[in-house]
Design an enzyme around this catalytic site. Structure first.
Site, PDB file in Angstrom:
ATOM      1  CB  ALA A 119      -0.925   0.000   1.208  1.00 42.04           C
TER       2      ALA A 119
ATOM      3  CG  HIS B 227      -4.027  -9.115  -1.462  1.00 37.78           C
ATOM      4  ND1 HIS B 227      -3.544  -8.234  -0.532  1.00 37.78           N
ATOM      5  CD2 HIS B 227      -3.525 -10.330  -1.105  1.00 37.78           C
ATOM      6  CE1 HIS B 227      -2.774  -8.874   0.348  1.00 37.78           C
ATOM      7  NE2 HIS B 227      -2.747 -10.147   0.016  1.00 37.78           N
TER       8      HIS B 227
ATOM      9  CB  CYS C 298     -19.714 -14.106 -13.023  1.00 39.17           C
ATOM     10  SG  CYS C 298     -20.789 -15.471 -12.488  1.00 39.17           S
TER      11      CYS C 298
ATOM     12  CB  CYS D 159     -23.541 -13.565 -13.843  1.00 34.41           C
ATOM     13  SG  CYS D 159     -22.830 -14.111 -15.407  1.00 34.41           S
TER      14      CYS D 159
ATOM     15  CG  ASN E  70       7.416  -0.127   4.875  1.00 35.73           C
ATOM     16  OD1 ASN E  70       6.552   0.227   4.081  1.00 35.73           O
ATOM     17  ND2 ASN E  70       7.135  -0.542   6.096  1.00 35.73           N
TER      18      ASN E  70
ATOM     19  CG  ASP F 173       8.062  10.048   0.238  1.00 41.27           C
ATOM     20  OD1 ASP F 173       6.908   9.892   0.672  1.00 41.27           O
ATOM     21  OD2 ASP F 173       8.323  10.365  -0.935  1.00 41.27           O
TER      22      ASP F 173
HETATM   23 ZN   LIG Z   1     -21.748 -16.006 -14.541  1.00 37.27          ZN
END
Ligand SMILES: [Zn+2]
Length: 254
Positions: A29, A126, A134, A160, A226, A243
């Protein structure tokens, strides 16, 4: 070695980068905060005020699916126009120069791709929040498509159009299995590099936190950039607690 000051850190980083043949950046992040995207996990971050919706709750309840999309569109209004920062641009330059075969990220903001890296060379542990899929048939949906239907139905999550399955941002929620293919690609990159750059990650979220250790044990040099200390600082060849934009901007070609 912990860099005593920014200039010393940059000089040492430059020499490690120059001497490396295959650099694998691993980003968290911290690289995106200068782009206006907050670190959800940080103290005072969004997740300390509003708990994230776990995957099983998303599956179990229409209200949670509606709420999940309501939050997503609120985020879009705040951060949807974010552009790559200096850290993204510096890494994209190393990629264009042929030094970076691929990059591993914990971020879901698509900013590495927006900085010019091919999507196939960005391994997202992630997932990605800038589009949706879907959950049953994996069909891809753009956020605009979802939002039109969400707005037209007074805030109900659409399903969907192909199979009726639930549509969710292409992120990995809490309680959702880690993406196996991405984990394997991240491991291959890590074991193939001679310089591993951990940037803007507190390196506490497992299994992602295992990669710096894996690289180091495999003989790669390890650099950690970091703001705050991490538990891997002791084994790193270079630690820069400064930074990220200021540290990496000298690597952006002019
Ligand atoms: Zn689907």
């Amino acid at each position: 070695m912990i860099a005593p000051d920014l200039q010393t850190g940059i000089a040492r980083l430059r020499s490690l980068v120059d001497g490396a043949a295959r650099i694998v950046p691993f980003t968290g992040a911290g690289i995106s905060t200068e782009c206006g995207i907050p670190d959800f996990r940080s103290p005072g971050g969004i997740w300390t005020k509003m708990a994230p919706i776990p995957f099983d709750a998303f599956l179990a309840s229409r209200e949670m699916r509606d709420e999940s999309w309501r939050r997503r569109f609120a985020m879009q209004d705040q951060f949807g126009q974010a552009k790559p920062g200096r850290g993204h641009l510096a890494l994209a330059a190393l990629y264009t120069a042929g030094k970076v075969p691929g990059l591993v990220t914990q971020n879901i903001d698509n900013l590495h791709q927006a900085s010019g890296m091919a999507p196939d060379d960005v391994v997202e542990l992630h997932g990605n929040t800038t589009y949706a899929t879907c959950l049953d048939c994996a069909a891809r949906y753009e956020l605009d498509w979802v939002r039109q239907r969400f707005d037209a139905s007074a805030g109900r999550a659409p399903e969907c159009s192909g199979c009726g399955g639930y549509i969710k941002t292409a992120t990995i929620s809490f309680g959702q299995a880690m993406p196996e293919a991405a984990m394997q690609r991240a491991q291959r990159l890590t074991l193939g590099c001679d310089l591993f750059l951990a940037i803007g990650s507190s390196l506490v979220v497992w299994p992602a936190a295992g990669f710096p250790l894996m690289a180091k044990r495999n003989g790669a040099a390890l650099v950690i950039v970091n703001r705050d200390p991490t538990e891997f600082d002791e084994i790193a060849d270079l630690v820069i607690r400064d930074d990220i934009g200021a540290t990496l901007s000298p690597f952006i070609p002019h």
